[in-house]
Motif scaffolding. Structure first.
Motif, PDB file in Angstrom:
ATOM      1  N   GLY A   1       0.844  -1.193   0.000  1.00  0.00           N
ATOM      2  CA  GLY A   1       0.000   0.000   0.000  1.00  0.00           C
ATOM      3  C   GLY A   1       0.880   1.244   0.000  1.00  0.00           C
ATOM      4  N   ALA A   2       0.271   2.361  -0.425  1.00  0.00           N
ATOM      5  CA  ALA A   2       0.983   3.641  -0.333  1.00  0.00           C
ATOM      6  C   ALA A   2       1.380   3.891   1.118  1.00  0.00           C
ATOM      7  CB  ALA A   2       0.087   4.765  -0.842  1.00  0.00           C
ATOM      8  N   ALA A   3       0.573   3.386   2.060  1.00  0.00           N
ATOM      9  CA  ALA A   3       0.820   3.650   3.490  1.00  0.00           C
ATOM     10  C   ALA A   3       2.207   3.166   3.918  1.00  0.00           C
ATOM     11  CB  ALA A   3      -0.276   2.997   4.327  1.00  0.00           C
ATOM     12  N   PHE A  43      -4.332  14.337   4.849  1.00  0.00           N
ATOM     13  CA  PHE A  43      -4.656  12.930   5.095  1.00  0.00           C
ATOM     14  C   PHE A  43      -4.030  12.500   6.435  1.00  0.00           C
ATOM     15  CE2 PHE A  43      -3.093   8.490   3.734  1.00  0.00           C
ATOM     16  CZ  PHE A  43      -4.258   7.864   4.146  1.00  0.00           C
ATOM     17  N   ASN A  82      -0.455  15.798  -1.479  1.00  0.00           N
ATOM     18  CA  ASN A  82      -1.072  14.809  -2.364  1.00  0.00           C
ATOM     19  C   ASN A  82      -1.848  15.502  -3.467  1.00  0.00           C
ATOM     20  OD1 ASN A  82      -3.208  15.530  -0.755  1.00  0.00           O
ATOM     21  ND2 ASN A  82      -3.603  13.508   0.027  1.00  0.00           N
ATOM     22  N   ASN A 113      -6.489  15.186  -1.046  1.00  0.00           N
ATOM     23  CA  ASN A 113      -7.524  14.595  -0.187  1.00  0.00           C
ATOM     24  C   ASN A 113      -7.493  15.381   1.126  1.00  0.00           C
ATOM     25  OD1 ASN A 113      -9.196  12.988   1.322  1.00  0.00           O
ATOM     26  ND2 ASN A 113      -7.818  11.232   1.425  1.00  0.00           N
ATOM     27  N   ASP A 151       2.162  12.395  -3.160  1.00  0.00           N
ATOM     28  CA  ASP A 151       1.324  11.203  -3.076  1.00  0.00           C
ATOM     29  C   ASP A 151       0.218  11.348  -4.129  1.00  0.00           C
ATOM     30  OD1 ASP A 151      -0.632   9.349  -2.407  1.00  0.00           O
ATOM     31  OD2 ASP A 151      -0.885  10.048  -0.345  1.00  0.00           O
ATOM     32  N   ALA A 197      -2.210   9.064  -4.889  1.00  0.00           N
ATOM     33  CA  ALA A 197      -3.075   7.891  -4.671  1.00  0.00           C
ATOM     34  C   ALA A 197      -4.354   7.936  -5.511  1.00  0.00           C
ATOM     35  CB  ALA A 197      -3.432   7.771  -3.190  1.00  0.00           C
ATOM     36  N   PHE A 198      -4.823   9.151  -5.863  1.00  0.00           N
ATOM     37  CA  PHE A 198      -6.077   9.280  -6.628  1.00  0.00           C
ATOM     38  C   PHE A 198      -5.848   9.711  -8.078  1.00  0.00           C
ATOM     39  CE2 PHE A 198      -7.414   9.617  -2.201  1.00  0.00           C
ATOM     40  CZ  PHE A 198      -8.551   8.819  -2.177  1.00  0.00           C
ATOM     41  N   SER A 213      -0.888   4.435  -5.784  1.00  0.00           N
ATOM     42  CA  SER A 213      -1.597   3.349  -5.116  1.00  0.00           C
ATOM     43  C   SER A 213      -2.577   2.704  -6.083  1.00  0.00           C
ATOM     44  CB  SER A 213      -2.375   3.914  -3.929  1.00  0.00           C
ATOM     45  OG  SER A 213      -3.234   2.933  -3.396  1.00  0.00           O
ATOM     46  N   THR A 271      -5.034   0.970  -4.704  1.00  0.00           N
ATOM     47  CA  THR A 271      -6.166   0.790  -3.792  1.00  0.00           C
ATOM     48  C   THR A 271      -7.467   1.388  -4.297  1.00  0.00           C
ATOM     49  OG1 THR A 271      -4.839   0.649  -1.792  1.00  0.00           O
ATOM     50  CG2 THR A 271      -7.036   1.536  -1.537  1.00  0.00           C
ATOM     51  N   LYS A 272      -7.405   2.649  -4.695  1.00  0.00           N
ATOM     52  CA  LYS A 272      -8.655   3.387  -4.946  1.00  0.00           C
ATOM     53  C   LYS A 272      -9.219   3.053  -6.317  1.00  0.00           C
ATOM     54  CE  LYS A 272      -7.291   5.692  -1.302  1.00  0.00           C
ATOM     55  NZ  LYS A 272      -7.913   5.607  -0.006  1.00  0.00           N
ATOM     56  N   ARG A 330      -3.689  -4.404  -0.599  1.00  0.00           N
ATOM     57  CA  ARG A 330      -2.547  -3.568  -0.256  1.00  0.00           C
ATOM     58  C   ARG A 330      -1.512  -3.543  -1.377  1.00  0.00           C
ATOM     59  NH1 ARG A 330      -4.138  -0.627   1.662  1.00  0.00           N
ATOM     60  NH2 ARG A 330      -2.357   0.164   2.823  1.00  0.00           N
TER      61      ARG A 330
HETATM   62  C1  LIG Z   1      -4.210  10.534   0.004  1.00  0.00           C
HETATM   63  C2  LIG Z   1      -4.052   9.103   0.345  1.00  0.00           C
HETATM   64  N1  LIG Z   1      -2.855   8.524   0.211  1.00  0.00           N
HETATM   65  C3  LIG Z   1      -2.662   7.217   0.512  1.00  0.00           C
HETATM   66  C4  LIG Z   1      -3.697   6.446   0.992  1.00  0.00           C
HETATM   67  C5  LIG Z   1      -3.430   5.024   1.380  1.00  0.00           C
HETATM   68  O1  LIG Z   1      -3.393   4.229   0.239  1.00  0.00           O
HETATM   69  P1  LIG Z   1      -3.049   2.667   0.367  1.00  0.00           P
HETATM   70  O2  LIG Z   1      -4.328   1.932   0.559  1.00  0.00           O
HETATM   71  O3  LIG Z   1      -2.382   2.354  -0.938  1.00  0.00           O
HETATM   72  O4  LIG Z   1      -2.116   2.495   1.538  1.00  0.00           O
HETATM   73  C6  LIG Z   1      -4.956   7.008   1.149  1.00  0.00           C
HETATM   74  C7  LIG Z   1      -6.060   6.187   1.699  1.00  0.00           C
HETATM   75  O5  LIG Z   1      -7.085   6.669   2.091  1.00  0.00           O
HETATM   76  C8  LIG Z   1      -5.143   8.357   0.820  1.00  0.00           C
HETATM   77  O6  LIG Z   1      -6.327   8.939   0.979  1.00  0.00           O
END
Ligand SMILES: Cc1ncc(COP(=O)(O)O)c(C=O)c1O
Length: 357
Positions: free
Chosen positions: A86-88, A111, A154, A158, A182, A184-185, A212, A214-215, A223
């Motif tokens: 995951g990005a996390a 975030f 990001n 977000n 970041d 992610a979106f 990521s 994920t979304k 992950r």
């Molecule tokens: C801006 C942002 N970055 C990263 C993440 C986490 O992404 P991942 O599920 O790939 O860890 C989120 C998840 O809500 C997010 O909102």
């Protein structure tokens, strides 16, 4: 434990919401986590099923096949890509680098996981508030030498949905000593409309871009994220961490997702219309003001406290929206909703209409 004490800091906490709505988590309609409503692409599900026999072996610690697939997707050399859990996970390593800066500039609201990662690394954080919704003034930073500072943001942002263009980001990458972006979106924009900082990485050794799956590919449970940066930087992170941080099922699912152009087209076509219809529907309700968004969610200013509205919608319609209480700068007068399929968005609008009139 009252439901207020258990209030989640991330979207998608269905167990918490189901207890309030007095239903099962599956009966909720979740607008709080901004996940593609088309769900995991069918090719990814098939790839996971086919890979189950491989679970008896460790994943390839170099993630060669996955890195090649990601490299092809972005037209990069595989050595410039590091997959993560995951990005996390990658944010954790990014924060460890950022902690070497005198301070990390962070546009807020931010975030919540940035705070987790930066605090864990012992970084000093310098929050920057917008001068108006949602505009951050960078002029002071561009006028000085900020080599000793880090920057974490990001794009799209977000929770606001605001998008920075490369003309804004490039001078920031030139000025700051460390920059982490970041994205992610970002996949929710068509490739030709993405102001992705990946385009800057070859000229900026101080830049790390985090992406990521994920979304966009609706796989928060699997992950999978990845960092894009100059190879020396990524080799350092690789030496710090668990050698197998990405599991084998996430690897095969990701490779299948990246090949599915039909899914991507379907998502882009859906989002453009569904987002503007949802925004128009929310704007028509008294006391609600949705902001323009480049992503698959809308930030909405609300005259009614967002937690009251959230509880009401849960109890009356089993609809879960995201309050923004975990963003201290927003407080209780903002909420965030994911864009979902048109019929689901209508269900949200009808539920909201009962409360706002
Ligand atoms: C801006 C942002 N970055 C990263 C993440 C986490 O992404 P991942 O599920 O790939 O860890 C989120 C998840 O809500 C997010 O909102």
């Amino acid at each position: 434990m009252t439901d207020h004490q258990a209030r989640p800091t991330h979207g998608g906490n269905l167990a918490w919401a189901a207890a309030i709505a007095q239903c099962t988590p599956a009966e909720l309609l979740d607008f709080s986590a901004s996940i593609n409503p088309f769900g995991l692409p069918p090719g990814a599900i098939a790839a996971i099923q086919a890979a189950i026999p491989q679970l008896g072996a460790y994943p390839d610690p170099n993630y060669g096949e996955l890195r090649s697939a990601l490299a092809l997707h972005h037209n990069l050399d595989p050595n410039w890509i590091l997959p993560g859990n995951g990005a996390a996970e990658l944010l954790t390593w990014a924060a460890r680098d950022l902690a070497a800066a005198a301070a990390v500039v962070l546009p807020v609201p931010a975030f919540a996981d940035y705070w987790r990662a930066l605090r864990a690394a012992g970084a000093r954080v310098l929050p920057i508030a917008p001068v108006e919704p949602w505009v951050w003034d960078w002029s002071d930073w561009l006028d000085q030498d900020c080599q000793q500072y880090g920057l974490l943001l990001n794009n799209p942002h977000n929770p606001t949905g605001q998008l920075w263009d490369l003309d804004t980001l490039q001078p920031l990458c030139d000025r700051f000593g460390w920059v982490v972006i970041d994205e992610a979106f970002m996949d929710f924009l068509r490739p030709e409309h993405q102001p992705s900082a990946i385009a800057l990485v070859s000229q900026c050794p101080n830049l790390i871009v985090i992406r990521s799956l994920t979304k966009f590919y609706a796989m928060p449970g699997l992950r999978l994220g990845y960092a894009i940066a100059q190879p020396d930087q990524l080799r350092r992170w690789q030496q710090w961490r668990d050698p197998w941080s990405v599991n084998s099922l996430a690897v095969v699912a990701a490779i299948a997702c990246l090949q599915d152009q039909t899914f991507a087209e379907q998502t882009w076509n859906w989002l453009a219309t569904a987002r503007s219809e949802l925004a128009a529907g929310l704007a028509a309700r008294s006391g609600l003001r949705p902001f323009a968004s480049a992503a698959n969610y809308l930030l909405v200013q609300t005259a009614l406290p967002s937690d009251q509205l959230q509880q009401h919608l849960l109890r009356s319609d089993r609809v879960l929206i995201r309050d923004c209480l975990s963003f201290p700068e927003l407080g209780d007068r903002f909420l965030r909703v994911a864009v979902r399929h048109p019929a689901e968005n209508q269900r949200l609008l009808q539920a909201v209409a009962q409360v706002t009139g």
